[in-house]
Design a protein around this motif. Structure first.
Motif, PDB file in Angstrom:
ATOM      1  N   ALA A   1      27.844  39.737 -40.633  1.00  0.00           N
ATOM      2  CA  ALA A   1      27.616  40.826 -41.600  1.00  0.00           C
ATOM      3  C   ALA A   1      27.747  40.334 -43.042  1.00  0.00           C
ATOM      4  CB  ALA A   1      28.564  41.993 -41.334  1.00  0.00           C
TER       5      ALA A   1
ATOM      6  N   GLU B   1      24.518  33.333 -35.675  1.00  0.00           N
ATOM      7  CA  GLU B   1      24.474  33.829 -37.052  1.00  0.00           C
ATOM      8  C   GLU B   1      24.421  32.625 -38.002  1.00  0.00           C
ATOM      9  OE1 GLU B   1      24.087  36.522 -39.080  1.00  0.00           O
ATOM     10  OE2 GLU B   1      24.400  35.011 -40.637  1.00  0.00           O
TER      11      GLU B   1
ATOM     12  N   GLY C   1      24.125  40.543 -37.997  1.00  0.00           N
ATOM     13  CA  GLY C   1      24.324  41.766 -38.777  1.00  0.00           C
ATOM     14  C   GLY C   1      24.583  42.913 -37.814  1.00  0.00           C
ATOM     15  N   LEU C   2      24.497  44.140 -38.299  1.00  0.00           N
ATOM     16  CA  LEU C   2      24.822  45.285 -37.439  1.00  0.00           C
ATOM     17  C   LEU C   2      23.855  45.434 -36.273  1.00  0.00           C
ATOM     18  CD1 LEU C   2      26.052  47.810 -40.124  1.00  0.00           C
ATOM     19  CD2 LEU C   2      27.378  46.899 -38.194  1.00  0.00           C
TER      20      LEU C   2
ATOM     21  N   THR D   1      20.489  50.799 -36.929  1.00  0.00           N
ATOM     22  CA  THR D   1      20.815  49.538 -36.240  1.00  0.00           C
ATOM     23  C   THR D   1      21.615  49.859 -34.973  1.00  0.00           C
ATOM     24  OG1 THR D   1      22.718  49.296 -37.714  1.00  0.00           O
ATOM     25  CG2 THR D   1      20.791  47.959 -38.233  1.00  0.00           C
TER      26      THR D   1
ATOM     27  N   SER E   1      24.307  43.989 -43.973  1.00  0.00           N
ATOM     28  CA  SER E   1      25.239  44.785 -43.164  1.00  0.00           C
ATOM     29  C   SER E   1      26.651  44.849 -43.729  1.00  0.00           C
ATOM     30  CB  SER E   1      25.290  44.241 -41.727  1.00  0.00           C
ATOM     31  OG  SER E   1      24.047  44.454 -41.105  1.00  0.00           O
ATOM     32  N   GLY E   2      27.050  43.859 -44.503  1.00  0.00           N
ATOM     33  CA  GLY E   2      28.403  43.896 -45.073  1.00  0.00           C
ATOM     34  C   GLY E   2      28.400  44.121 -46.569  1.00  0.00           C
TER      35      GLY E   2
ATOM     36  N   ALA F   1      31.676  46.174 -38.939  1.00  0.00           N
ATOM     37  CA  ALA F   1      30.949  45.108 -38.237  1.00  0.00           C
ATOM     38  C   ALA F   1      31.927  44.122 -37.591  1.00  0.00           C
ATOM     39  CB  ALA F   1      30.026  44.375 -39.210  1.00  0.00           C
TER      40      ALA F   1
ATOM     41  N   LEU G   1      31.590  46.304 -43.681  1.00  0.00           N
ATOM     42  CA  LEU G   1      31.966  44.949 -43.268  1.00  0.00           C
ATOM     43  C   LEU G   1      33.066  45.018 -42.202  1.00  0.00           C
ATOM     44  CD1 LEU G   1      31.861  41.879 -43.490  1.00  0.00           C
ATOM     45  CD2 LEU G   1      33.361  42.030 -45.501  1.00  0.00           C
TER      46      LEU G   1
ATOM     47  N   TYR H   1      31.386  34.764 -47.914  1.00  0.00           N
ATOM     48  CA  TYR H   1      31.061  36.157 -48.239  1.00  0.00           C
ATOM     49  C   TYR H   1      30.944  36.292 -49.764  1.00  0.00           C
ATOM     50  CZ  TYR H   1      32.075  37.647 -43.470  1.00  0.00           C
ATOM     51  OH  TYR H   1      32.030  37.820 -42.113  1.00  0.00           O
TER      52      TYR H   1
END
Ligand code: FAD
Length: 473
Positions: A67, A62, A41-42, A374, A71-72, A191, A188, A9
């Motif tokens: 996310a 993923e 993601g979301l 989303t 998304s995060g 998610a 985040l 991240y």
């Protein structure tokens, strides 16, 4: 207790305040499912959760961390509506269809709110309201917008300048629309809770598992990942701009726009003296000046946009200047975290939702308005897959349009610069007019005082003050 595994991240406020969550394994052996969702993601996580809730088997692939992309990294504003401007939408599909689309967008907002209520708000810390505020003295325009939103079914209030300035202590600001039902969240953590809820319902989630190729022919589609293969009857592409790696032609319908976010260290009580509003605030339609107070007394601020990703540190100065320009009482603030995120804009600014070929679905193009949309898209697609629901067809007028490649990106960057320049000009005119009016009021008040002859000597002040306002831009 499970620790937060933050590897992969970006360094951000969100990563620093991430809830304890396990890393998910990579897909290591072949798997057969009814639905394969590409992208965690979301959009992908909502789709997976809603499919699993309906009892179908589903796997999420993923490429990085859940996310870990837009998304995060976003500012967390969960709003009604779409990235597309309401007036343009009405011009394209008519008022009644726009109203129907708006109610779907509000369903997305309700979904996020209900999920938080069910999964627990700790770590997500929802804040209420979104103030869309004008830097120009254009009360009639803002009142018209507020009425139009009301007609579309949105719960809004028009706020005149005095009310705005009672909450946002900035002379840059005039009228506003307050979106009462909007919320701002830690995206985040939201998610991650969504992922945990999907797993409880039976979804399988794999991180660090990139879909390298898809063979969409036949009833069972084949998806190849670095270590194993997956077979699925339905594939949902929810990869945003990163889908480029597996379906380049789809990515070519999106313009990648990178925006930059900073968070300050604790600012103490002086922050509340500047920003007393506790929801989200935006003062432009572009990726500039979207902000909120987080963690009690930190300021999170988003601004600037580029069509090529840059180092977020390069924008710290510009963003702290924007803060000082809006709230001079805060001065030039320090910055604890600076990060970037990339969103995918479509040409028509509406999301891409639908079935591309038998058993191949798309949920993409949410632009800077993805938190409610989303959620909406995930629900629409899950309902379509499992229940045969056709509500997603309301998005068929917004077909896939090639975004113009490198030239398209250059045009977008140029438009952003021109719009920023025009807004600055308009703001300058507003402020110099505002300065003249204030000085005229002051002059009248002084003229009414004993020893009014003084007022004549002060009469040069309005021009000086007006010039000052221009210089300070
Ligand atoms: C800085 C910033 C601020 C924003 N602020 C807001 C806001 O306040 N409110 C709002 O509504 N919206 C906001 N947005 C927009 C919003 O964040 C996005 O629209 C939304 O998160 C998009 O979600 P997504 O699931 O489509 O895409 P993403 O979050 O980008 O997820 C796509 C995922 O797919 C994965 N993937 C792609 N290809 C593959 C592959 N081949 N195999 C496996 N995985 C793959 C990627 O790794 C990625 O994790 C903001 C965006 C940014 C960048």
């Amino acid at each position: 207790m499970t620790q937060a595994d933050t590897a992969g991240y970006p360094q951000s406020w969100y990563t620093a305040t991430m809830i304890p969550t396990p890393a998910r394994p990579a897909l290591a052996s072949d798997l057969d499912v009814e639905v394969c969702v590409i992208g965690g993601g979301l959009a992908g996580l909502t789709t997976a959760r809603e499919v699993a809730r309906r009892g179908w088997s589903v796997a999420v692939l993923e490429a990085g961390r859940l996310a870990g992309s837009a998304s995060g990294r976003n500012t967390g504003f969960v709003l009604p509506g779409f990235a597309a401007d309401e007036d343009k939408l009405i011009a394209r599909v008519g008022f009644e269809r726009t109203k129907d689309l708006w109610s779907l967008s509000e369903m997305g907002l309700d979904y996020v709110r209900d999920t938080i209520a069910a999964e627990g708000a700790d770590g997500i810390e929802p804040q209420h309201g979104w103030l869309y505020v004008s830097k120009f003295d254009n009360g009639a325009e803002i009142l018209r917008l507020s009425k139009l939103l009301g007609q579309l079914g949105c719960d809004v209030e028009y706020w005149p300048t005095e009310r705005v300035r009672a909450f946002l202590h900035s002379e840059r600001y005039f009228h506003a629309v307050n979106h009462v039902q909007a919320i701002a969240i830690h995206p985040l953590n939201y998610a991650l809770k969504l992922a945990a809820a999907a797993e409880r319902d039976g979804a399988r989630i794999f991180e660090n598992t990139q879909a390298l190729s898809i063979d969409p022919a036949g009833v069972r589609k084949r998806i190849v990942t670095p270590n194993a293969r997956l077979r699925a009857t339905q594939v949902v592409l929810a990869g945003n701009v990163q889908i480029k790696g597996v379906v380049p032609r789809l990515a070519a319908t999106l313009i990648p726009v990178t925006t930059y976010v900073i968070t300050t260290p604790p600012l103490g009580p002086r922050l509340a003296e500047a920003v007393a509003y506790r929801g989200a605030v935006s003062d432009s339609d572009r990726a500039d000046n979207h902000y909120r107070v987080v963690g009690g007394d930190h300021l999170m601020w988003l601004g600037r946009s580029t069509v090529w990703q840059r180092n977020p540190r390069r924008y710290v100065d510009a963003l702290t200047d924007d803060i000082a320009k809006t709230y001079p009482q805060l001065g030039k603030v320090e910055v604890d975290y600076a990060w970037a995120g990339t969103l995918g804009n479509t040409v028509h600014r509406m999301p891409q939702i639908g079935e591309l070929a038998p058993g191949v679905w798309l949920a993409s193009g949410f632009g800077g308005h993805g938190l409610n949309t989303t959620a909406m898209a995930g629900n629409l697609i899950a309902r379509a897959l499992v229940d045969g629901d056709q509500a997603w067809r309301q998005f068929t007028p917004f077909e896939l349009v090639w975004a113009g490649g490198l030239m398209g990106r250059a045009v977008v960057q140029m438009r952003t610069l021109v719009k920023r320049f025009l807004d600055a000009q308009r703001e300058r005119r507003t402020r110099s007019r505002d300065g003249v009016v204030q000085q005229a009021r002051k002059r009248d008040a002084q003229a009414a005082q004993p020893g009014a002859g003084q007022a004549d000597a002060d009469s040069i002040v309005p021009h000086e003050s007006g010039t000052e306002a221009v210089r300070s831009q």
